[in-house]
Write a protein that holds these residues in place. Structure first.
Motif, mmCIF file in Angstrom:
data_model
loop_
_atom_site.group_PDB
_atom_site.id
_atom_site.type_symbol
_atom_site.label_atom_id
_atom_site.label_comp_id
_atom_site.label_asym_id
_atom_site.label_seq_id
_atom_site.Cartn_x
_atom_site.Cartn_y
_atom_site.Cartn_z
ATOM 1 N N GLN A 1 -10.517 -19.439 -5.316
ATOM 2 C CA GLN A 1 -11.887 -18.976 -5.552
ATOM 3 C C GLN A 1 -12.774 -20.053 -6.188
ATOM 4 N N LEU A 2 -12.246 -20.690 -7.243
ATOM 5 C CA LEU A 2 -13.088 -21.597 -8.028
ATOM 6 C C LEU A 2 -13.197 -22.987 -7.421
ATOM 7 N N VAL A 3 -12.229 -23.363 -6.607
ATOM 8 C CA VAL A 3 -12.191 -24.741 -6.109
ATOM 9 C C VAL A 3 -12.380 -24.788 -4.595
ATOM 10 N N GLU A 4 -11.431 -24.222 -3.879
ATOM 11 C CA GLU A 4 -11.447 -24.327 -2.406
ATOM 12 C C GLU A 4 -12.669 -23.640 -1.800
ATOM 13 N N ASN A 5 -12.889 -22.381 -2.148
ATOM 14 C CA ASN A 5 -14.016 -21.648 -1.555
ATOM 15 C C ASN A 5 -15.363 -22.243 -1.964
ATOM 16 N N ARG A 6 -15.428 -22.745 -3.201
ATOM 17 C CA ARG A 6 -16.673 -23.374 -3.673
ATOM 18 C C ARG A 6 -17.012 -24.593 -2.817
ATOM 19 N N MET A 7 -15.992 -25.401 -2.509
ATOM 20 C CA MET A 7 -16.255 -26.582 -1.694
ATOM 21 C C MET A 7 -16.612 -26.196 -0.262
ATOM 22 N N ILE A 8 -15.952 -25.178 0.283
ATOM 23 C CA ILE A 8 -16.273 -24.729 1.637
ATOM 24 C C ILE A 8 -17.734 -24.297 1.723
ATOM 25 N N CYS A 9 -18.163 -23.500 0.743
ATOM 26 C CA CYS A 9 -19.558 -23.035 0.734
ATOM 27 C C CYS A 9 -20.528 -24.211 0.645
ATOM 28 N N VAL B 1 -14.963 -27.943 8.626
ATOM 29 C CA VAL B 1 -14.079 -27.854 7.469
ATOM 30 C C VAL B 1 -13.077 -26.751 7.785
ATOM 31 N N VAL B 2 -11.798 -27.118 7.789
ATOM 32 C CA VAL B 2 -10.716 -26.204 8.186
ATOM 33 C C VAL B 2 -9.817 -25.972 6.980
ATOM 34 N N ASP B 3 -9.552 -24.713 6.666
ATOM 35 C CA ASP B 3 -8.707 -24.408 5.512
ATOM 36 C C ASP B 3 -7.320 -23.960 5.945
ATOM 37 N N GLN B 4 -6.318 -24.419 5.193
ATOM 38 C CA GLN B 4 -4.930 -23.954 5.315
ATOM 39 C C GLN B 4 -4.359 -24.129 6.728
ATOM 40 N N LEU B 5 -4.580 -25.265 7.345
ATOM 41 C CA LEU B 5 -4.048 -25.528 8.681
ATOM 42 C C LEU B 5 -2.562 -25.866 8.578
ATOM 43 N N THR B 6 -1.728 -25.094 9.266
ATOM 44 C CA THR B 6 -0.287 -25.347 9.257
ATOM 45 C C THR B 6 0.046 -26.467 10.238
ATOM 46 N N ILE B 7 0.723 -27.493 9.740
ATOM 47 C CA ILE B 7 1.167 -28.599 10.585
ATOM 48 C C ILE B 7 2.669 -28.729 10.389
ATOM 49 N N SER B 8 3.407 -28.683 11.480
ATOM 50 C CA SER B 8 4.862 -28.684 11.401
ATOM 51 C C SER B 8 5.428 -29.759 12.306
ATOM 52 N N ASP B 9 6.376 -30.520 11.768
ATOM 53 C CA ASP B 9 6.981 -31.602 12.544
ATOM 54 C C ASP B 9 8.409 -31.784 12.048
ATOM 55 N N VAL B 10 9.066 -32.809 12.545
ATOM 56 C CA VAL B 10 10.462 -33.030 12.167
ATOM 57 C C VAL B 10 10.609 -33.281 10.673
ATOM 58 N N GLY B 11 9.569 -33.794 10.047
ATOM 59 C CA GLY B 11 9.647 -34.093 8.617
ATOM 60 C C GLY B 11 9.462 -32.883 7.739
ATOM 61 N N GLY B 12 8.937 -31.783 8.280
ATOM 62 C CA GLY B 12 8.711 -30.590 7.482
ATOM 63 C C GLY B 12 7.464 -29.854 7.922
ATOM 64 N N THR B 13 7.012 -28.949 7.082
ATOM 65 C CA THR B 13 5.812 -28.165 7.345
ATOM 66 C C THR B 13 4.878 -28.285 6.150
ATOM 67 N N ILE B 14 3.613 -28.578 6.433
ATOM 68 C CA ILE B 14 2.624 -28.682 5.359
ATOM 69 C C ILE B 14 1.421 -27.807 5.691
ATOM 70 N N LYS B 15 0.646 -27.503 4.665
ATOM 71 C CA LYS B 15 -0.543 -26.693 4.858
ATOM 72 C C LYS B 15 -1.627 -27.201 3.905
ATOM 73 N N PRO B 16 -2.304 -28.320 4.248
ATOM 74 C CA PRO B 16 -3.341 -28.852 3.359
ATOM 75 C C PRO B 16 -4.427 -27.807 3.095
ATOM 76 N N ASP B 17 -4.971 -27.830 1.891
ATOM 77 C CA ASP B 17 -5.999 -26.842 1.536
ATOM 78 C C ASP B 17 -7.205 -26.966 2.457
ATOM 79 N N LEU B 18 -7.727 -28.196 2.614
ATOM 80 C CA LEU B 18 -8.882 -28.409 3.485
ATOM 81 C C LEU B 18 -8.696 -29.703 4.279
#
Length: 971
Positions: free
Chosen positions: A8-16, A123-140
């Motif tokens: 709420q205080l960080v991610e959504n504020r930056m998106i707005c 601006v894309v939030d919580q995009l799941t990226i999965s590969d042989v090294g693992g799975t990540i979900k960067p905030d933005l």
């Protein structure tokens, strides 16, 4: 609550805020349909559409080629791929196509840098990226035309070490899904109240705040903007972002590897202010000005960024850029910087005639020279006119210096219509009107104090040592009597005839010997333990050699004398002459950590333009003032791992007359230039109180009570930060006697911290990150106190763990030791069996919560903890009873949790089939072999499909199986 605050205080504020700047917000599920697999990091369709829109002539075949070239970068490392992509992005890719006049190379744009609105910003939030090294979900992730150019990690403002945790997460992403960072131009770590930007591969100390949103004002951003808001406007406004990507990123080789460098806010601001003045003034003469950015803040790179930007401005019609310095070593340094950063073909003028030829013939060139090559002809005739072009830009380094005054007229005669831009690392003094007359008014200022506040440089402290030998402030007679007091009277009179001058007295052998003895003690106790090095400034070459010989005679410190030799030097001076190759070798060795060359002795050389971050101390035994003093002390202000400050040790007495030495400058310009060591004491007092307050209501002799204070993780983290700051201040002040009152409490806190490290299994709570002097102090205390403090944590699976528990006298201590031993075991083993250990973690959390809420007493809690311990020790037997090996059982438990089967038998059979398939493909080093992993993944999917795995679970369950395979079947 922490995750809610982060969202709420960080991610959504930056998106707005980004939406207000014209970005389109896209939720990640909407992109899953566009991407063929979760592996895709480039939005291929959007990229293809953008390329076609920006290059409407391109045919389908070339469009496909372009897209493939971008999505399949051929490189051996992330940095190599990142550099190649940046080059393709800003310099464009060339592709062959016939546009009606035969096949020719055509330039293909991926981004329209000239018209920001002609690009797609997402601006894309919580995009799941999965590969042989693992799975990540960067905030933005910020996408421009389908390219992921900025990755943003948000952290809750309520956690400790927000930037450190965010960067740690970003670095994990880079390890696990490195393909994403082939394209990322910079990364942002933010918690709202803190926000910093860095580049691929950077550690926390290399990230920096964006304090000035120029050309916007902070008041324009909104009511009470936080640091995140300022950074967002300053860096991510469409125009700003494209400008940064195109003109303010360079790749420079350092220490055998490539480092990606992004401009800091003051560099971006100064360059753009200069460009604005160049493009919008009425007369050529008004275009110039002075950029004062304090030493150590990246002045050479600012000149490089300006040159890059001037080259790209079409209205300047391929300008000629001339970089002027006043010394050969600075000329070599700047030419080297331009070359290393990939600037196209900078030419170094070899002499007067070569410079004149370059300026007469080579339009559009970048030329570096020393100012002395603008001298008059041999008969004293006026300097010839070389060019009347207006698109010549002369950047003059250290433009305040006196040697520019006479030769400035020659530059004006040679290039009357050129634009003159002065760059200086020290402020223009109050009486110096010629600098502003030659170049124009200030373009931008970045002061000494601002650089320290930003962490661009470290503060510099000073202390006067051997004050009875100080030359400045003493009469020659008094000083002579002190220096030669041990000699007989007749010898003193004879010596006095020879040592009649201040300079001669400064180099008196007896005085030099006394200073050397003090210097050796100071260096060995204060500088060497932390791994830093030193420069020693002598009054003349003869004294410099004497210092070298005394150091060799009285210590094992390796030193070298570096000065400018003359053809008429006597034999003794010639003995210390160095060739250019020898000098470079010594300088390279000095800059290298671990090399035994620890001290460089100089007279004038290497006091300006010399950049050795490992240098912490300047021993000064020479009268310096004004610009010379500021430049000399700035050798110690460069940032380096573990370096909290630079230090001037004054043997001459300059610091006693500091106001007089710097009186030519405005007070505001030199604020923060030098601080007495004693000025750290108030901060030391505050940091001492901040660290000790955790134990205000605890008996210091009750170690268990002290450890229990640190049981909550947030309190532990806060204390750790407070301790580090306190230890840092003690390390800065030691060995000054004023540090003595704090040593006892530092030892106490170090002991508690070490015990907490063992109890709570916190590897970062160690003294290894403290300064060496503090580390030794605490280590000696730990050895002297008790063996209990020094023990390492014992594995809960070991039989010795029970023995350890028996040493505790209270049930509370036993319960605490068991709880954190279980937590550690779960943390370490979680990847081996996520289902089982997650379940165990939930059971432990419930048990602890029941204890807090008094739903069970301490004895009952101990019994339950013992049951969990027994379960951990018997975990392998559970799998054996079900008919599985240790490696197979986690696969069965995963499928038992995820798949809708009532009967265990089909799941058992499926487990055996899948693990056999995995073993068939698990060749040597298979986790590094993409093709093997693809085949293994395909086999697992096929078996899951045949077993009616729900379609929406297929991708995720396959990835979880692959992750387990890497743990259990890695060869």
């Amino acid at each position: 609550m922490t995750e809610l605050n982060e969202k709420q205080l960080v991610e959504n504020r930056m998106i707005c805020q980004l939406q207000g700047l014209g970005y389109e917000h896209v939720h990640s599920p909407a992109l899953d349909e566009e991407r063929e697999t979760l592996r895709d990091v480039v939005l291929t369709k959007r990229l293809s559409n953008a390329i076609h829109r920006l290059n409407p002539w391109i045919d389908e075949n070339n469009l496909n080629k372009m897209t493939r070239q971008v999505t399949h970068i051929d490189a051996t490392s992330v940095m190599e791929a990142n550099e190649q992509f940046h080059k393709d992005l800003v310099s464009y890719i060339s592709i062959q196509q016939d546009l009606g006049k035969g096949k020719k190379n055509q330039t293909v744009k991926m981004i329209d840098f000239d018209d920001p609105e002609n690009n797609e910003f997402l601006v894309v939030d919580q995009l799941t990226i999965s590969d042989v090294g693992g799975t990540i979900k960067p905030d933005l992730i910020l996408y421009i035309n389908g390219l992921p150019l900025v990755v943003i990690e948000c952290k809750s403002p309520t956690i400790t070490n927000q930037m450190g945790e965010a960067v740690k997460q970003l670095n994990r992403y880079q390890r696990e899904i490195d393909r994403l960072f082939h394209y990322t131009q910079f990364l942002i770590a933010t918690s709202g109240e803190q926000a910093q930007a860095g580049t691929v591969g950077a550690q926390t100390r290399h990230y920096s705040e964006w304090k000035d949103p120029w050309p916007f004002k902070i008041d324009d951003i909104g009511t009470e903007p936080n640091r995140q808001d300022i950074l967002t406007v300053g860096m991510l406004t469409k125009t700003q972002l494209l400008d940064l990507v195109q003109n303010f990123i360079v790749y420079e080789p350092e220490g055998g590897k490539t480092v990606k460098k992004l401009a800091r806010y003051q560099q971006f601001r100064a360059v753009n202010k200069a460009v604005e003045r160049i493009l919008h003034t009425e007369t050529p003469k008004e275009r110039g000005g002075v950029v004062w950015h304090t030493q150590g803040s990246g002045k050479s790179l600012s000149m490089l960024y300006l040159a890059v930007k001037l080259r790209r401005i079409s209205s300047l019609k391929n300008p000629t850029i001339l970089i002027v310095t006043d010394r050969n070593d600075l000329d070599n340094q700047i030419a080297g910087t331009f070359r290393r950063c990939g600037f196209p073909n900078p030419k170094q003028a070899e002499g007067v005639n070569d410079l004149r030829q370059l300026l007469t013939q080579a339009r559009g060139s970048t030329i570096t020279t020393t100012v002395h090559k603008f001298q008059e002809g041999e008969q004293g005739e006026a300097h010839p006119l070389l060019s009347e072009d207006e698109n010549i830009f002369v950047m003059v380094d250290e433009s305040h210096r006196t040697q520019y005054k006479g030769l400035a007229v020659n530059m004006r005669s040679a290039l009357p219509n050129a634009c003159y831009l002065g760059f200086t690392g020290t402020p223009i003094d109050k009486e110096d009107r010629s600098t502003t007359r030659t170049f124009g008014p200030y373009i931008d200022k970045y002061t000494i104090q601002q650089a320290v506040d930003d962490g661009a440089t470290v503060p510099i402290f000073y202390e006067g040592r051997m004050t009875n030998l100080h030359v400045q402030g003493e009469s020659l007679d008094t000083l002579f009597d002190r220096t030669f007091r041990e000699y007989p009277e007749e010898d003193r009179e004879r010596i006095k005839q020879r040592f009649a001058t201040e300079e001669s007295l400064t180099g008196a052998p007896k005085r030099v010997e006394q200073i050397v003895l003090d210097l050796i003690h100071h260096f060995e106790t204060h500088i060497r333990p932390d791994g830093f090095k030193a420069q020693l400034v002598a009054v003349n070459r003869k004294t410099a050699i004497l210092y070298k010989e005394k150091l060799d005679e009285l210590s094992d410190l390796e030193s070298v004398v570096i000065f400018s030799g003359g053809h008429n030097d006597g034999e003794h001076l010639q003995k210390y002459h160095l060739s250019d190759v020898e000098e470079k070798n010594y300088i390279d060795r000095f800059k290298k950590a671990g090399d035994p060359l620890e001290i460089i002795i100089v007279v004038d050389k290497l006091l300006t333009g010399f950049d050795a971050p490992i240098e912490q101390v300047l021993y000064l035994d020479k009268p310096l003032k004004e610009h010379n003093l500021l430049q000399a002390i700035a050798r110690t202000n460069r940032r380096y791992k573990g370096k909290t400050h630079g230090l001037l040790v004054d043997y001459y007495g300059v610091s006693s007359f500091l106001n007089e030495a710097l009186s030519v400058f405005d007070d505001s310009d030199i604020e923060g230039a030098l601080h007495p060591v004693e000025s750290e004491i108030p901060r030391l007092q505050n940091r001492h109180r901040a660290a000790m307050r955790y134990f205000d209501h605890v008996d210091f002799f009750d170690s268990e009570a002290c450890i229990q204070v640190l049981r909550p993780e947030d309190v532990r983290n806060e204390f750790d930060v407070a301790f580090r700051k306190f230890a840092e201040s003690v390390n800065m002040v030691m060995p000054n006697p004023k540090a003595e009152p704090y040593k006892k409490d530092l030892k106490f806190l170090g002991k508690i911290r070490q015990m907490a490290k063992s109890r709570y299994r916190e590897p970062q709570m160690d003294i290894s990150d403290c300064g060496e002097k503090v580390k030794r102090l605490i280590a000696d205390h730990l050895h002297a106190s008790s063996i209990e403090v020094l023990h390492e944590p014992i594995d809960i699976m070991s039989g010795k763990f029970t023995e350890r528990l028996e040493t505790y006298t209270s049930d509370e201590a036993k319960a605490s030791e068991m709880e954190h031993a279980i937590r550690h075991e779960i943390k370490v083993k979680l990847d081996e069996n996520p289902v089982y250990y997650t379940s165990l973690k939930e059971k432990l959390e419930q048990l602890i919560e029941d204890g807090k809420e008094k739903r069970m007493d301490l004895i009952e809690q101990l019994e339950e903890l013992q049951k969990i311990t027994a379960e951990l020790r018997n975990s392998d037997k559970q799998g054996e009873e079900e008919g599985f090996t240790k490696e197979e059982y986690p696969f069965f438990q995963l499928m038992e949790q995820e798949l809708p089967y009532d009967d265990k038998e089909p799941l058992k059979e499926l487990t055996h089939i899948i693990t056999e398939e995995i073993q068939d493909y698990a060749v040597m080093d298979w986790p590094e072999k993409d093709e093997v992993q693809r085949q293994m993944r395909r086999k697992i999917k096929r078996q899951l499909r045949a077993s009616h795995c729900p379609k929406d679970q297929l991708e995720g369950l396959t990835q979880q199986m692959m992750d387990l395979a890497k743990v259990h079947y890695k060869k």
